[in-house]
Design an enzyme around this catalytic site. Sequence first.
Site, PDB file in Angstrom:
ATOM      1  N   SER A 141       0.852  -1.191   0.000  1.00 17.92           N
ATOM      2  CA  SER A 141       0.000   0.000   0.000  1.00 17.92           C
ATOM      3  C   SER A 141       0.878   1.228   0.000  1.00 17.92           C
ATOM      4  O   SER A 141       1.972   1.225   0.590  1.00 17.92           O
ATOM      5  CB  SER A 141      -0.899   0.024   1.234  1.00 17.92           C
ATOM      6  OG  SER A 141      -1.591   1.266   1.336  1.00 17.92           O
ATOM      7  N   TYR A 155      -2.590  -0.879   9.956  1.00 17.89           N
ATOM      8  CA  TYR A 155      -2.510  -1.342   8.574  1.00 17.89           C
ATOM      9  C   TYR A 155      -1.239  -0.823   7.900  1.00 17.89           C
ATOM     10  O   TYR A 155      -0.511  -1.582   7.252  1.00 17.89           O
ATOM     11  CB  TYR A 155      -3.751  -0.871   7.818  1.00 17.89           C
ATOM     12  CG  TYR A 155      -3.749  -1.166   6.339  1.00 17.89           C
ATOM     13  CD1 TYR A 155      -4.060  -2.440   5.864  1.00 17.89           C
ATOM     14  CD2 TYR A 155      -3.475  -0.167   5.398  1.00 17.89           C
ATOM     15  CE1 TYR A 155      -4.089  -2.717   4.510  1.00 17.89           C
ATOM     16  CE2 TYR A 155      -3.501  -0.437   4.040  1.00 17.89           C
ATOM     17  CZ  TYR A 155      -3.807  -1.702   3.604  1.00 17.89           C
ATOM     18  OH  TYR A 155      -3.828  -1.983   2.263  1.00 17.89           O
TER      19      TYR A 155
END
Length: 246
Positions: A141, A155
């Site tokens: 990401s 995350y």
Amino acid sequence: MSKLTNKVALVTGGSRGIGAAIAKRLAADGASVAITYTKGVDAAASVVKEIESAGGKAIAIQSDVVDVDAVKAAVEKTVETFGQLDVLVNNAGIAIVKRFEETTLEEIDRVIDINIRGTFIMTQAALKYMKDGGRIIMIGSCVGERMMTPKLVSYSATKGAIKMFTQGLSREVASRSITVNNVQPGPIETDLNPATGDWAVSQKNNTALNRYGSVDDVAALVAFVAGPEASYITGANLTVDGGTNA
């Protein structure tokens, strides 16, 4: 011949969203594709049916990436069905959208188990069968490299770990001409992250293009990294984020 003719790919979390788009694109480029899924047998079957309807080959395997035995079985089933393994896409992941101080330990453990431990388990299992010249592709990401999105602390930390895992592993397997790369999506429109609503506004504002990307944008980059033209790219962290990290 298509770029991935005679290649076999395994995509984790391939029943929906980015994973489904990756599976379909790799199949369109000629690969035989196995997808894993945890829940949603109908969604997984739909991906397989779409690939087969287009003339490709695919199977769906129910397998939780945190279950060591299930992961090993999924890899073995892929090799048993298609005869080899050339490409692994570690796509399965989870995000808990919550302020860190309000996140429970159980939620933190779940994010770490799926995003980091699951990736480690699957990669280790796949390497036992992967042919020389293979491809290992992480789906990280953009927040694993530069963090501007609130409520994604846990995350982003796991995706930062995947970034470093990519770089370290790339050196260990280079003697086998296996490349390891990390594709880092930014705001991508999926069922779990629609390009509407209050949550989407801040994500769009962080991009240079002021819009969400599509799952096909990510799949296209994965397909390139999986193909022969990317043989000299390894240990790289490649963003497809509309300029979020620019």
